[in-house]
Design a protein around this motif. Structure first.
Motif, PDB file in Angstrom:
ATOM      1  N   ASP A 119      61.452  62.882   7.057  1.00  0.00           N
ATOM      2  CA  ASP A 119      61.281  61.678   6.244  1.00  0.00           C
ATOM      3  C   ASP A 119      59.830  61.571   5.784  1.00  0.00           C
ATOM      4  N   TYR A 135      71.010  62.045  14.000  1.00  0.00           N
ATOM      5  CA  TYR A 135      70.602  62.998  12.972  1.00  0.00           C
ATOM      6  C   TYR A 135      70.242  64.322  13.623  1.00  0.00           C
ATOM      7  N   GLU A 150      67.466  60.277   3.016  1.00  0.00           N
ATOM      8  CA  GLU A 150      68.095  61.576   2.749  1.00  0.00           C
ATOM      9  C   GLU A 150      68.513  62.243   4.059  1.00  0.00           C
ATOM     10  N   GLY A 151      69.751  62.693   4.109  1.00  0.00           N
ATOM     11  CA  GLY A 151      70.279  63.338   5.304  1.00  0.00           C
ATOM     12  C   GLY A 151      71.191  62.446   6.117  1.00  0.00           C
TER      13      GLY A 151
END
Length: 235
Positions: free
Chosen positions: A42, A154, A191-192
């Protein structure tokens, strides 16, 4: 720089007795490893909240990775070189009434028995992500299975090297058989988000690469620094 919405009234709460706390200071190099991971996934992260800051070991290690500040708070003032700006119980929500720092990331090494509670509280408050330094065995158990299904990981990032921690102080000469890892969650919109969990190994040599002589000077003392600075780079 004061976090938006914070009030000094929080610093007037009765502190918790230190003997009641599961306080194991984080080696600053291990905090920097977490900072590197966060920046790699990030790059837009700018602020962090460290809600179990202790003596400031982790906040010190994270400082280079969050250009707009790391906000240290704790349930108790451990009288370290970096003091908590406010005293309060993060899990209980003591900061909610006056406004939390609204940080991009909430990053900490929580008491292990409160790990799940810290994750849930951090998820509710972080703008962009949550990073927790925990024993690798945090992956085990029915309660954690439910947690990871409700709040999908994540990544988990185990250290190839041991991260020695002792209760109540940082000892750069300590050894450990306990395996630690960074556990990372990202929020919707980053994102992700929604990707399958991944393993991001923290390579051997990270301790040597990220340790700094001023860590020992700041947290152990000037007398011990010349002797211990060389030890910090060991395996």
């Amino acid at each position: 720089m004061k976090p938006e919405g914070f009030s000094a009234v929080m610093a007037m709460r009765q502190p918790t007795a230190p003997d009641d706390l599961d306080y194991f200071p984080t080696p600053p190099w291990a905090a920097r490893a977490g900072g590197e991971l966060i920046r790699s996934i990030d790059p837009q992260a700018r602020t962090a909240w460290e809600p179990a800051c202790g003596g400031g070991h982790m906040a010190h290690g994270l400082a280079d990775y969050f250009g707009e500040g790391v906000w240290p708070t704790d349930i108790h003032d451990h009288q370290g070189p970096i003091r908590p700006r406010f005293i309060g119980d993060f899990v209980r929500g003591d900061f909610d009434a006056v406004g939390d720092p609204r940080a991009d990331w909430i990053v900490t090494n929580p008491p292990f028995v409160l790990g799940e509670a810290f994750v849930r509280a951090a998820w509710a408050r972080a703008r962009r992500g949550v990073a927790m330094l925990l024993r690798l065995q945090f992956l085990e158990g029915a309660a954690r299975f439910r947690l990871f299904n409700e709040l999908p990981l994540y990544a988990v990032a185990p250290f190839a090297e041991r991260v020695p921690m002792v209760k109540g102080r940082w000892d750069p000469t300590a050894s450990s058989a306990t395996a630690y890892a960074w556990f990372l969650w990202i929020k919707p919109g980053v994102e992700g988000f929604g990707a399958a969990p991944r393993v991001m190994f923290i390579a051997p040599g990270t301790r040597t690469r990220l340790a700094r002589p001023d860590d020992v000077t700041m947290f152990v003392g000037l007398t011990e620094a010349p002797l211990l600075a060389g030890v910090e780079g060991g395996s």
